[in-house]
Design a protein around this motif. Sequence first.
Motif, mmCIF file in Angstrom:
data_model
loop_
_atom_site.group_PDB
_atom_site.id
_atom_site.type_symbol
_atom_site.label_atom_id
_atom_site.label_comp_id
_atom_site.label_asym_id
_atom_site.label_seq_id
_atom_site.Cartn_x
_atom_site.Cartn_y
_atom_site.Cartn_z
ATOM 1 N N THR A 1 0.855 -1.183 0.000
ATOM 2 C CA THR A 1 0.000 0.000 0.000
ATOM 3 C C THR A 1 0.888 1.228 0.000
ATOM 4 O O THR A 1 2.041 1.178 0.435
ATOM 5 C CB THR A 1 -0.918 0.035 1.237
ATOM 6 O OG1 THR A 1 -0.097 0.029 2.423
ATOM 7 C CG2 THR A 1 -1.852 -1.152 1.269
ATOM 8 N N TYR A 2 0.352 2.308 -0.518
ATOM 9 C CA TYR A 2 1.128 3.542 -0.548
ATOM 10 C C TYR A 2 0.241 4.705 -0.134
ATOM 11 O O TYR A 2 -0.989 4.603 -0.138
ATOM 12 C CB TYR A 2 1.757 3.759 -1.923
ATOM 13 C CG TYR A 2 0.784 3.881 -3.073
ATOM 14 C CD1 TYR A 2 0.330 2.757 -3.744
ATOM 15 C CD2 TYR A 2 0.334 5.130 -3.520
ATOM 16 C CE1 TYR A 2 -0.539 2.865 -4.816
ATOM 17 C CE2 TYR A 2 -0.525 5.243 -4.587
ATOM 18 C CZ TYR A 2 -0.968 4.102 -5.231
ATOM 19 O OH TYR A 2 -1.838 4.221 -6.291
ATOM 20 N N SER A 3 0.904 5.799 0.222
ATOM 21 C CA SER A 3 0.148 6.888 0.843
ATOM 22 C C SER A 3 -0.082 8.082 -0.077
ATOM 23 O O SER A 3 -1.045 8.825 0.115
ATOM 24 C CB SER A 3 0.880 7.353 2.103
ATOM 25 O OG SER A 3 2.208 7.770 1.777
ATOM 26 N N ASN A 4 0.761 8.257 -1.066
ATOM 27 C CA ASN A 4 0.714 9.462 -1.894
ATOM 28 C C ASN A 4 0.043 9.168 -3.230
ATOM 29 O O ASN A 4 0.542 8.395 -4.044
ATOM 30 C CB ASN A 4 2.145 9.975 -2.122
ATOM 31 C CG ASN A 4 2.178 11.347 -2.749
ATOM 32 O OD1 ASN A 4 1.208 11.787 -3.378
ATOM 33 N ND2 ASN A 4 3.294 12.030 -2.607
ATOM 34 N N SER A 5 -1.081 9.813 -3.453
ATOM 35 C CA SER A 5 -1.823 9.555 -4.683
ATOM 36 C C SER A 5 -1.114 10.105 -5.917
ATOM 37 O O SER A 5 -1.512 9.830 -7.038
ATOM 38 C CB SER A 5 -3.229 10.169 -4.590
ATOM 39 O OG SER A 5 -3.143 11.560 -4.338
ATOM 40 N N ALA A 6 -0.046 10.855 -5.722
ATOM 41 C CA ALA A 6 0.707 11.396 -6.849
ATOM 42 C C ALA A 6 1.668 10.382 -7.457
ATOM 43 O O ALA A 6 2.252 10.639 -8.511
ATOM 44 C CB ALA A 6 1.482 12.634 -6.411
ATOM 45 N N PHE A 7 1.854 9.269 -6.792
ATOM 46 C CA PHE A 7 2.750 8.251 -7.349
ATOM 47 C C PHE A 7 2.253 7.832 -8.730
ATOM 48 O O PHE A 7 1.062 7.666 -8.954
ATOM 49 C CB PHE A 7 2.829 7.034 -6.435
ATOM 50 C CG PHE A 7 3.674 7.263 -5.223
ATOM 51 C CD1 PHE A 7 3.207 6.923 -3.973
ATOM 52 C CD2 PHE A 7 4.948 7.790 -5.328
ATOM 53 C CE1 PHE A 7 3.990 7.110 -2.839
ATOM 54 C CE2 PHE A 7 5.729 7.987 -4.209
ATOM 55 C CZ PHE A 7 5.249 7.647 -2.965
ATOM 56 N N GLN A 8 3.194 7.654 -9.635
ATOM 57 C CA GLN A 8 2.811 7.422 -11.020
ATOM 58 C C GLN A 8 3.212 6.063 -11.570
ATOM 59 O O GLN A 8 2.524 5.511 -12.419
ATOM 60 C CB GLN A 8 3.461 8.493 -11.900
ATOM 61 C CG GLN A 8 3.015 9.900 -11.566
ATOM 62 C CD GLN A 8 3.638 10.923 -12.493
ATOM 63 O OE1 GLN A 8 4.150 10.592 -13.550
ATOM 64 N NE2 GLN A 8 3.599 12.174 -12.096
ATOM 65 N N TYR A 9 4.353 5.544 -11.122
ATOM 66 C CA TYR A 9 4.874 4.328 -11.731
ATOM 67 C C TYR A 9 5.090 3.276 -10.639
ATOM 68 O O TYR A 9 5.538 3.592 -9.539
ATOM 69 C CB TYR A 9 6.201 4.613 -12.456
ATOM 70 C CG TYR A 9 6.074 5.688 -13.500
ATOM 71 C CD1 TYR A 9 6.457 6.997 -13.219
ATOM 72 C CD2 TYR A 9 5.554 5.409 -14.751
ATOM 73 C CE1 TYR A 9 6.323 7.997 -14.165
ATOM 74 C CE2 TYR A 9 5.409 6.402 -15.704
ATOM 75 C CZ TYR A 9 5.793 7.701 -15.404
ATOM 76 O OH TYR A 9 5.646 8.682 -16.342
ATOM 77 N N PHE A 10 4.802 2.037 -10.996
ATOM 78 C CA PHE A 10 4.788 0.973 -10.015
ATOM 79 C C PHE A 10 5.608 -0.209 -10.523
ATOM 80 O O PHE A 10 5.439 -0.639 -11.660
ATOM 81 C CB PHE A 10 3.349 0.537 -9.728
ATOM 82 C CG PHE A 10 2.461 1.694 -9.379
ATOM 83 C CD1 PHE A 10 1.778 2.387 -10.377
ATOM 84 C CD2 PHE A 10 2.334 2.107 -8.063
ATOM 85 C CE1 PHE A 10 0.971 3.481 -10.064
ATOM 86 C CE2 PHE A 10 1.535 3.190 -7.741
ATOM 87 C CZ PHE A 10 0.856 3.882 -8.730
ATOM 88 N N MET A 11 6.475 -0.712 -9.657
ATOM 89 C CA MET A 11 7.374 -1.779 -10.059
ATOM 90 C C MET A 11 7.412 -2.884 -9.021
ATOM 91 O O MET A 11 7.181 -2.635 -7.834
ATOM 92 C CB MET A 11 8.808 -1.215 -10.205
ATOM 93 C CG MET A 11 8.960 -0.254 -11.356
ATOM 94 S SD MET A 11 10.145 1.072 -11.005
ATOM 95 C CE MET A 11 9.121 2.173 -10.041
#
Lengths: 110, 115
Positions: free
Chosen positions: A24-34
Amino acid sequence: QKEVEQDPGPLSVPEGAIVSLNCTYSNSAFQYFMWYRQYSRKGPELLMYTYSSGNKEDGRFTAQVDKSSKYISLFIRDSQPSDSATYLCAIDLAGNQFYFGTGTSLTVIP
Amino acid sequence: GAVVSQHPSRVICKSGTSVKIECRSLDFQATTMFWYRQFPKQSLMLMATSNEGSKATYEQGVEKDKFLINHASLTLSTLTVTSAHPEDSSFYICSARLSYNSPLHFGNGTRLTVT
């Protein structure tokens, strides 16, 4: 709150099982996922890379991204003993800002 | 494609000496390379971001005079651990990316042991 949270496991499954790894992540601005796989004493190896919500499949691996829930998953079908490793999720904010999960240790038992 | 080569894979040195680790992108040009440190059973800790032709950007708490980074070309970055001490013993990993919105590709790491 950490930028990326990942269950460290350890996770132990029998050969042939479907494995589900999650972050899970907290920042909705994250764009790319690996997703990376790291064998002991080796560098991480890129498994999957995606930037949109939905599923991406590559062989026995499926990466899933749910941006509305800020949740990413990696599924491994027909798991093999050679899949035994630590799996790291990573998220890119763009602009050279990468955040890594702590890694989930997976053991596939023959 | 996108292979990153790192050498040496393992090095043992005496306290007070310096060690150089090389990181090369073999089949692509990398304007940016990253250096990480990893402790046993822990995740990656970013040490510095290395840009070709300019000074590296170090993360807070990383001594720039101890960990010298040089990115002399688009395919080579080096990390020199100066005056190494036993507490510098660790697993060091470099990575590089092809472009701004591409994933990181990692080298196989260097295990440094300082005696």
